[in-house]
Design a protein around this motif. Structure first.
Motif, PDB file in Angstrom:
ATOM      1  N   GLN A 610       0.809  -1.216   0.000  1.00 39.59           N
ATOM      2  CA  GLN A 610       0.000   0.000   0.000  1.00 39.59           C
ATOM      3  C   GLN A 610       0.849   1.275   0.000  1.00 39.59           C
ATOM      4  O   GLN A 610       0.431   2.310   0.518  1.00 39.59           O
ATOM      5  N   LYS A 611       2.011   1.191  -0.630  1.00 41.00           N
ATOM      6  CA  LYS A 611       2.899   2.357  -0.661  1.00 41.00           C
ATOM      7  C   LYS A 611       2.599   3.316  -1.806  1.00 41.00           C
ATOM      8  O   LYS A 611       3.260   4.348  -1.945  1.00 41.00           O
ATOM      9  N   GLY A 612       1.635   2.998  -2.653  1.00 37.26           N
ATOM     10  CA  GLY A 612       1.354   3.836  -3.805  1.00 37.26           C
ATOM     11  C   GLY A 612       0.814   5.204  -3.433  1.00 37.26           C
ATOM     12  O   GLY A 612       0.240   5.403  -2.354  1.00 37.26           O
ATOM     13  N   VAL A 613       0.979   6.158  -4.373  1.00 41.78           N
ATOM     14  CA  VAL A 613       0.364   7.481  -4.200  1.00 41.78           C
ATOM     15  C   VAL A 613      -1.031   7.499  -4.824  1.00 41.78           C
ATOM     16  O   VAL A 613      -1.759   8.486  -4.694  1.00 41.78           O
ATOM     17  N   ILE A 614      -1.377   6.427  -5.529  1.00 43.23           N
ATOM     18  CA  ILE A 614      -2.754   6.207  -5.940  1.00 43.23           C
ATOM     19  C   ILE A 614      -3.118   4.770  -5.578  1.00 43.23           C
ATOM     20  O   ILE A 614      -2.242   3.918  -5.389  1.00 43.23           O
ATOM     21  N   GLU A 615      -4.418   4.515  -5.462  1.00 45.26           N
ATOM     22  CA  GLU A 615      -4.865   3.161  -5.171  1.00 45.26           C
ATOM     23  C   GLU A 615      -4.865   2.316  -6.449  1.00 45.26           C
ATOM     24  O   GLU A 615      -4.638   2.813  -7.551  1.00 45.26           O
ATOM     25  N   ARG A 616      -5.173   1.057  -6.283  1.00 46.63           N
ATOM     26  CA  ARG A 616      -5.100   0.089  -7.376  1.00 46.63           C
ATOM     27  C   ARG A 616      -6.142   0.356  -8.462  1.00 46.63           C
ATOM     28  O   ARG A 616      -6.058  -0.193  -9.556  1.00 46.63           O
ATOM     29  N   ASP A 617      -7.124   1.230  -8.178  1.00 43.72           N
ATOM     30  CA  ASP A 617      -8.161   1.551  -9.157  1.00 43.72           C
ATOM     31  C   ASP A 617      -8.048   2.987  -9.670  1.00 43.72           C
ATOM     32  O   ASP A 617      -9.022   3.541 -10.178  1.00 43.72           O
ATOM     33  N   PHE A 618      -6.873   3.605  -9.529  1.00 46.82           N
ATOM     34  CA  PHE A 618      -6.572   4.979  -9.973  1.00 46.82           C
ATOM     35  C   PHE A 618      -7.065   6.060  -9.017  1.00 46.82           C
ATOM     36  O   PHE A 618      -6.926   7.249  -9.314  1.00 46.82           O
ATOM     37  N   THR A 619      -7.637   5.708  -7.877  1.00 49.50           N
ATOM     38  CA  THR A 619      -8.053   6.732  -6.916  1.00 49.50           C
ATOM     39  C   THR A 619      -6.816   7.384  -6.300  1.00 49.50           C
ATOM     40  O   THR A 619      -5.944   6.696  -5.757  1.00 49.50           O
ATOM     41  N   LYS A 620      -6.755   8.706  -6.371  1.00 46.53           N
ATOM     42  CA  LYS A 620      -5.589   9.422  -5.850  1.00 46.53           C
ATOM     43  C   LYS A 620      -5.619   9.456  -4.326  1.00 46.53           C
ATOM     44  O   LYS A 620      -6.652   9.713  -3.716  1.00 46.53           O
ATOM     45  N   LYS A 621      -4.463   9.199  -3.723  1.00 40.48           N
ATOM     46  CA  LYS A 621      -4.277   9.466  -2.300  1.00 40.48           C
ATOM     47  C   LYS A 621      -3.769  10.904  -2.145  1.00 40.48           C
ATOM     48  O   LYS A 621      -3.397  11.567  -3.120  1.00 40.48           O
ATOM     49  N   GLU A 622      -3.725  11.360  -0.902  1.00 42.30           N
ATOM     50  CA  GLU A 622      -3.269  12.726  -0.646  1.00 42.30           C
ATOM     51  C   GLU A 622      -1.829  12.942  -1.096  1.00 42.30           C
ATOM     52  O   GLU A 622      -1.447  14.041  -1.506  1.00 42.30           O
ATOM     53  N   ALA A 623      -1.005  11.895  -1.051  1.00 40.65           N
ATOM     54  CA  ALA A 623       0.412  12.018  -1.392  1.00 40.65           C
ATOM     55  C   ALA A 623       0.632  12.462  -2.835  1.00 40.65           C
ATOM     56  O   ALA A 623       1.647  13.087  -3.151  1.00 40.65           O
ATOM     57  N   PHE A 624      -0.299  12.143  -3.709  1.00 45.70           N
ATOM     58  CA  PHE A 624      -0.184  12.545  -5.111  1.00 45.70           C
ATOM     59  C   PHE A 624       0.051  14.046  -5.213  1.00 45.70           C
ATOM     60  O   PHE A 624       0.871  14.524  -6.010  1.00 45.70           O
ATOM     61  N   TYR A 625      -0.665  14.806  -4.384  1.00 48.00           N
ATOM     62  CA  TYR A 625      -0.623  16.267  -4.483  1.00 48.00           C
ATOM     63  C   TYR A 625       0.640  16.845  -3.850  1.00 48.00           C
ATOM     64  O   TYR A 625       1.062  17.944  -4.206  1.00 48.00           O
ATOM     65  N   VAL A 626       1.262  16.109  -2.926  1.00 49.28           N
ATOM     66  CA  VAL A 626       2.555  16.550  -2.395  1.00 49.28           C
ATOM     67  C   VAL A 626       3.582  16.566  -3.520  1.00 49.28           C
ATOM     68  O   VAL A 626       4.326  17.537  -3.697  1.00 49.28           O
TER      69      VAL A 626
END
Length: 823
Positions: A610-626
């Motif tokens: 679960q280290k991605g900056v997006i989830e497995r279905d392309f949902t962005k996590k907050e880290a994407f915007y950092v």
């Protein structure tokens, strides 16, 4: 403004160009539809071919209809109740085959299938391949001709040709990659399969070497070709055409080919001041090689780019004579609902998201990836480290070594022309034992030297590299040690110090793999608390057992809260430090997207890294915007916490609000009142100084930011609740419907204490179940798509298809009564 518009246009052009990249033939058809699949083995290929009346009880085993690409681990890879299937699987179809070329060839071109493949025309084996990631071609011409003479061709198969394909991803210690790897070794025809018609002589491969001096003034293009001529035609006419990035023909050459060597030199072209390839301007030239015989022509089209790159000894990375910080990430071929069988549209979406985040470099972990990925990297301007799957476990025997040699050769030859590729990776974590009774460091060194020599023989223009095998770091051109400051070892504020120590120990340093896990939707008011338990580390490497959630020394990966809040801080610190490290060539965050793995069953989403900056279905996590706030030019602003519906604390307690933005300044409005303007300063941690202390009111709070860069402005808004009530031990669950549209319902379970207070830091697992006509949309590997998942801030959600009927949903957590919901 004009430059940003130009870059956006280049991205759109890149998407168009990727559609026509590396054309192999004028008569190529993707074989996507009309397939049947059987999970398991057959007694022999005849069981896939023998005639059985429809509906007969003899029609066993039962085949299911599928389309390609297809991975037979699409669901079980992330099923919390199963070990994922590793074994054989069969595919079959009937093809109408008519080759318009006189005496032409009929080929099946596999873009990738895992992990062992055998191909049959009727009951005749026509080819086989070992290796799940390199391309291969099977010539079925003679077998098709022979089958068309059989009575069953017209009587049983109605003029069609039956094709059967057996793939097998069984565990095998004499194959790479090791099943100890931190990713699934998938099975199936999970990349595109093509039916190709060619004339008797066709272009098998074009080798187009584009080189330019560091000043970008003198370019050379050396073109050679390899031809496929199984019937030994004596003479063919070849024509080379070169076009500049605007489609203008700048070179043509006609020649006669009479000697069909393994590689025929065809042309050497000098180009003054070529249009250079770079992340900001990915200029691509076109090389066309045609061969003609008896009036029939076959053409291969490749894209090439002129760029000069160098990892400076004891220094940074240079592209086209100037320092460029490599801003990278990683990619696994993995996605919700399909696993490795990503479609071209899915791949394009993912690569465009990377570009939108500001990526200019990617490491393809840990195997050769789809030609579609490489084409997009070329056209989008993303530099590439691509590697073979010699990953963990140790070193096997000659069968094992032969596969590694073959896959390295295939990877280099098949992706030789891509200007995006700057590094050939020879291995990953080769210091990790486990597959064999002995672990011989000297044997591994000897084989690594052999692969390094082979790589430079096949392609002297690119660098070689490995990650995390210190006893081999002197062999390759570029080395990446293991540095996980703030996750597996140490604290993130040690990142620069530890990196400089590793940098000083090698000639050419590149830091790939860093970051930390975050459970999407989980946030924390005190994310850095775990750091107080961590001792200062002499190094920040990952060691045996560090990925475990149990035992061993204190580490954030075990003792932290796995919140998005913590990972954003970790990333923020790394990125601000990288701006003050002039000797750094670059880094690559691990990974871009969450992916499935068999070695992490106890994670908040079981079997997911679960280290991605997006989830497995392309949902962005907050880290994407950092990342966006540091790496992109287009104005953006993002208030932290869009997936954090409820914050908590005392009445009147000051809380930090962070905004990630690349603006020059930003003004925050809290419940309609201005909290003042802040200037951005990348070295002012956290959030580059764009943070405000505010007092939330109980209940609903409205937040808005207006960010400015020059005359441009951008706005972001957010609504959050605030809870002051303190909670005790989780005692009860509430299950409710929160969305219902187009036959799809989303349900949410909340966990409360005995006084009905939401337990916002609960980390227990909840299990969803459904009885009735509907179907849970589970086994997706996401925080909102798993039937077993840890709570995030006192809640968890999942969706289901109603199928037009009625169902009863349930939610269960250990020690708490199960709750039900009629739907």
């Amino acid at each position: 403004m004009k430059m940003m518009l130009m870059r956006r246009l280049l991205v759109l052009l890149a998407v168009f160009l990727s559609l026509s990249h590396s054309v192999k033939s004028q008569q190529t058809k993707r074989l996507n539809q009309g397939w049947e699949f059987l999970k398991g083995d057959l007694g022999g290929v005849w069981e896939a071919m023998r005639p059985v009346k429809e509906g007969s009880s003899e029609s066993v085993p039962i085949w299911s209809k599928v389309s390609l690409p297809h991975c037979f681990n699409a669901q079980d890879a992330v099923d919390p109740d199963l070990n994922y299937y590793q074994g054989p699987g069969w595919y079959r179809t009937n093809l109408t085959i008519e080759n318009s070329y006189k005496n032409g060839r009929i080929l099946l071109h596999f873009e990738g299938a895992g992990q062992k493949t055998a191909v049959y025309v009727y009951n005749t084996k026509v080819g086989e391949h070992v290796g799940g990631y390199d391309e291969f071609t099977v010539d079925i011409t003679d077998a098709v001709a022979a089958f068309k003479k059989e009575k069953v061709f017209n009587e049983q198969f109605k003029g069609q040709v039956p094709i059967a394909i057996r793939t097998d991803n069984s565990r095998d210690l004499e194959m790479i990659p090791s099943s100890l790897s931190d990713f699934n070794v998938y099975g199936g025809i999970y990349r595109y399969l093509n039916l190709v018609y060619t004339p008797p002589v066709s272009v098998d491969k074009v080798f187009a070497l584009a080189e330019v001096d560091a000043q970008g003034k003198k370019g050379t293009l050396n073109i050679s070709g390899r031809f496929y001529n199984p019937t030994q035609v004596g003479t063919v006419n070849a024509m080379v055409t070169v076009k500049d990035p605007f489609g203008k023909i700048i070179y043509t050459l006609k020649s006669e080919v009479t000697s069909f060597q393994s590689k025929n030199d065809l042309a050497k072209i000098n180009i003054n001041k070529p249009k250079l390839w770079s992340p900001d301007a990915p200029n691509l030239y076109t090389v066309e090689l045609s061969v003609a015989t008896n009036g029939e022509t076959h053409t291969n089209i490749e894209k090439v780019g002129f760029r000069h790159f160098e990892f400076i000894r004891k220094g940074p990375f240079h592209l086209n004579g100037k320092r460029l910080l490599l801003r990278g990430t990683h990619r696994h071929e993995d996605h919700a609902d399909v696993a490795a069988a990503m479609t071209e549209d899915m791949i394009r979406t993912e690569m465009l998201m990377m570009k939108d985040m500001g990526v200019n470099f990617i490491r393809l972990g840990h195997y050769q990836q789809s030609r579609i990925v490489l084409n997009l990297c070329d056209s989008l301007g993303i530099m590439v480290w691509e590697e073979i799957p010699w990953c963990r476990g140790g070193l096997g025997g000659e069968v094992y070594k032969d596969q590694a040699r073959r896959m390295l050769t295939n990877m280099i030859e098949q992706h030789y022309n891509h200007p995006s590729v700057i590094i050939w990776g020879l291995g990953n974590e080769n210091d990790w034992p486990g597959d064999f009774t002995t672990f011989d460091e000297e044997a591994i060194r000897t084989f690594m030297k052999e692969l390094n020599t082979l790589s430079h023989q096949l392609d002297p223009t690119r660098n070689t590299a490995i990650r995390r095998c210190d006893f081999c770091k002197d062999i390759v051109d570029v080395y990446s040690p293991s540095i996980w400051a703030g996750w597996y070892r140490g604290i993130y504020t040690e990142y620069k110090e530890v990196s400089k120590k590793e940098f000083d120990s090698v000639d050419r340093f590149l830091h790939v793999e860093w970051g930390g896990d975050s459970h999407a939707g989980r946030h924390s008011e005190t994310p850095d608390d775990a750091l107080s338990k961590i001792k200062k580390a002499e190094s920040a490497d990952e060691r045996a057992g560090d990925a475990s959630l149990f035992g061993g020394s204190a580490r954030v990966s075990k003792d932290g809260d796995w919140s998005e809040s913590y990972v954003c801080n970790l990333i923020d610190w790394h990125l601000k430090e990288q701006e003050t490290m002039p000797w750094l060539s670059g880094s690559a965050y691990w990974p871009f997207k969450d992916f499935s793995t068999p070695v992490r069953p106890d994670n908040p989403v079981p079997y997911m890294n679960q280290k991605g900056v997006i989830e497995r279905d392309f949902t962005k996590k907050e880290a994407f915007y950092v990342f966006q706030s540091y790496w992109t030019d287009k104005l953006m602003a993002h208030i932290y916490g869009h997936s954090w519906p409820t914050r908590w604390g005392d009445v009147g307690e000051a809380k930090m609000l962070k905004v990630y933005s690349n603006a020059e300044e930003a003004e925050l409005f809290f419940n309609g009142q201005s909290m003042g303007v802040k200037k951005r300063n990348s070295q002012d941690f956290p959030a580059s100084g764009l943070r405000w202390m505010v007092n939330y009111k109980e209940g609903v709070n409205q937040i808005k930011v207006i960010a400015k860069k020059g005359k441009e402005t951008v706005v972001d808004e957010l609504t959050q609740n605030y809870q002051t009530a303190k909670w005790g031990k989780p005692a009860k669950l509430i299950l409710e419907k929160i969305a219902d549209a187009d036959g799809e319902i989303t349900i949410q379970v909340k966990v409360l204490d005995a006084n009905n207070v939401l337990c916002l830091d609960a980390k227990e697992y909840v299990n969803f179940n459904l009885t009735g006509d509907g179907k849970l949309l589970d086994n997706r590997g996401t925080s909102s798509g798993s039937k077993k998942v840890q709570f995030y801030n006192g809640r968890a959600t999942i969706s289901l298809k109603t199928n037009g009927g009625k169902s009863v949903a349930s939610a269960k957590a250990d020690g708490i009564s199960t709750v039900f919901l009629n739907l």
